[in-house]
Design an enzyme around this catalytic site. Sequence first.
Site, PDB file in Angstrom:
ATOM      1  N   HIS A 153      -2.708   5.477   2.416  1.00  0.00           N
ATOM      2  CA  HIS A 153      -1.896   5.035   3.551  1.00  0.00           C
ATOM      3  C   HIS A 153      -0.871   6.099   3.917  1.00  0.00           C
ATOM      4  O   HIS A 153      -0.348   6.812   3.055  1.00  0.00           O
ATOM      5  CB  HIS A 153      -1.251   3.676   3.287  1.00  0.00           C
ATOM      6  CG  HIS A 153      -0.321   3.602   2.119  1.00  0.00           C
ATOM      7  ND1 HIS A 153       1.005   3.998   2.190  1.00  0.00           N
ATOM      8  CD2 HIS A 153      -0.499   3.152   0.848  1.00  0.00           C
ATOM      9  CE1 HIS A 153       1.590   3.792   1.028  1.00  0.00           C
ATOM     10  NE2 HIS A 153       0.707   3.289   0.196  1.00  0.00           N
ATOM     11  N   ASP A 181       2.046   5.546   5.617  1.00  0.00           N
ATOM     12  CA  ASP A 181       3.427   5.075   5.714  1.00  0.00           C
ATOM     13  C   ASP A 181       4.138   5.086   4.368  1.00  0.00           C
ATOM     14  O   ASP A 181       3.510   5.032   3.308  1.00  0.00           O
ATOM     15  CB  ASP A 181       3.479   3.671   6.319  1.00  0.00           C
ATOM     16  CG  ASP A 181       2.682   2.643   5.519  1.00  0.00           C
ATOM     17  OD1 ASP A 181       1.566   2.979   5.067  1.00  0.00           O
ATOM     18  OD2 ASP A 181       3.171   1.511   5.322  1.00  0.00           O
ATOM     19  N   GLU A 194       0.507  -0.004   5.282  1.00  0.00           N
ATOM     20  CA  GLU A 194       0.191  -0.677   4.018  1.00  0.00           C
ATOM     21  C   GLU A 194       1.436  -1.282   3.402  1.00  0.00           C
ATOM     22  O   GLU A 194       1.393  -2.357   2.798  1.00  0.00           O
ATOM     23  CB  GLU A 194      -0.450   0.325   3.042  1.00  0.00           C
ATOM     24  CG  GLU A 194      -0.982  -0.296   1.755  1.00  0.00           C
ATOM     25  CD  GLU A 194       0.056  -0.436   0.641  1.00  0.00           C
ATOM     26  OE1 GLU A 194      -0.224  -1.137  -0.348  1.00  0.00           O
ATOM     27  OE2 GLU A 194       1.152   0.163   0.760  1.00  0.00           O
ATOM     28  N   GLU A 236      -5.133   3.826  -4.113  1.00  0.00           N
ATOM     29  CA  GLU A 236      -4.004   4.172  -4.964  1.00  0.00           C
ATOM     30  C   GLU A 236      -3.908   3.323  -6.216  1.00  0.00           C
ATOM     31  O   GLU A 236      -4.317   2.166  -6.256  1.00  0.00           O
ATOM     32  CB  GLU A 236      -2.701   4.022  -4.177  1.00  0.00           C
ATOM     33  CG  GLU A 236      -2.377   2.589  -3.783  1.00  0.00           C
ATOM     34  CD  GLU A 236      -1.098   2.471  -2.980  1.00  0.00           C
ATOM     35  OE1 GLU A 236      -0.116   3.157  -3.309  1.00  0.00           O
ATOM     36  OE2 GLU A 236      -1.090   1.695  -2.007  1.00  0.00           O
TER      37      GLU A 236
END
Length: 401
Positions: free
Chosen positions: A81, A83, A148, A176
């Site tokens: 992600h 963000d 996310e 992740e």
Amino acid sequence: MQSPEKWTNDEEIKIFQEYLRIPTVHPDIDYTACVEFLKLQAGNLDLPVDVIHPVLPSKPVVIMKWLGKSPELPSIILNSHMDVVPVFAENWTHDPFGADIDAEGRIYARGTQDMKSVGCQYLAAIRALKSSGYQPKRTVYLTFVPDEETGGDMGMAEFVKGDYFRAMNVGFSLDEGIASEDDFYPVFYAERTLWHLRLKFNGTSGHGSLLHNKTAGEKFQFVLEKLMMFRETQVQLLAKNSSLDIGDVTTLNLTQLGGGIQSNVVPPVLEAIFDIRIAITQDVDELERKIRAWGEEAGGGLELDFILKCPHVETKVDGSNPYWLAFKQGLDELGLKTHLRVFAGATDSYYVRQLGIPALGFSPINNTPVLLHNHDEYLHADTYLHGIQVYKKLIPAVADS
């Protein structure tokens, strides 16, 4: 003490720093610079890239495609992600978006652990693999998704519902994990079942000077005590068994309270919201029955309103999952010590697993303080560079399975 130049002159470190310096930070993220950076990386890797918008023009998903020798086979996605969570700059010793490297080799920036490191390591590993002449058997997609950190509703949750994702024919997803403070690397195969539960207590209303029976406050107190007793059983489980991790028990926390109109009126309704993350060993239906039964014991009038009630999903980590076998073999050949874990929080892997697609969470970060969402988040440059070598092994392992 070493000079930071050992790391600042490394081309892969420079690319990582450039990514970290793009402030894709909540709230109100402008992803434009991030998308341009990723398009440039795709161009440098000679990979086709698409940018789609499953929800809004301001919420892009960037997809790079590395064509496999057998593109008819189910593909692999390497997800990350773009963000990052907000920062409180006054509590940092370095600029949160400066990506400074200190004399010890620590790179300070929001996103070093969560999870711009992983996204950049994918790119670096593919750069090395392509330069060696390697081409995967399966097509490999790199997906960079938005939002996310706010639950994925504006990113992966909608992306997986669309025609583009269906056409990718995904067989396995890698996403992740989390850092480890010891020698081991955690590998996450599931997440706890998430409930955001609003309890509405209906009771006798009236003047505050009287002793009414079956008030909402009395019912709330009774049920809250039962919930806190259950919570304590989970605290004790964790305390008494050192082999358990926070992801192996159920967490229950009161997060919001509401009700009442003024100080001398007993309210007819009180509301309490709980964040409950249910261990995969806990029977979710049994837990719901318990809460409803406690409401009856309290005098009735309890309503359960599920703001969020996620179904249980997990990835098989046994011989029935060839992707897991290939991934594990790669880890073993690297000599990495690993622990299988249930993720304590939530990641985009949840939305992929919901479709029946196996997904693992893994970040090649060990012997490092867990600093995601914390002040002074950092990752050591050597840890970052070692992670590239890890993915150079793991990507072909699953792509050629």
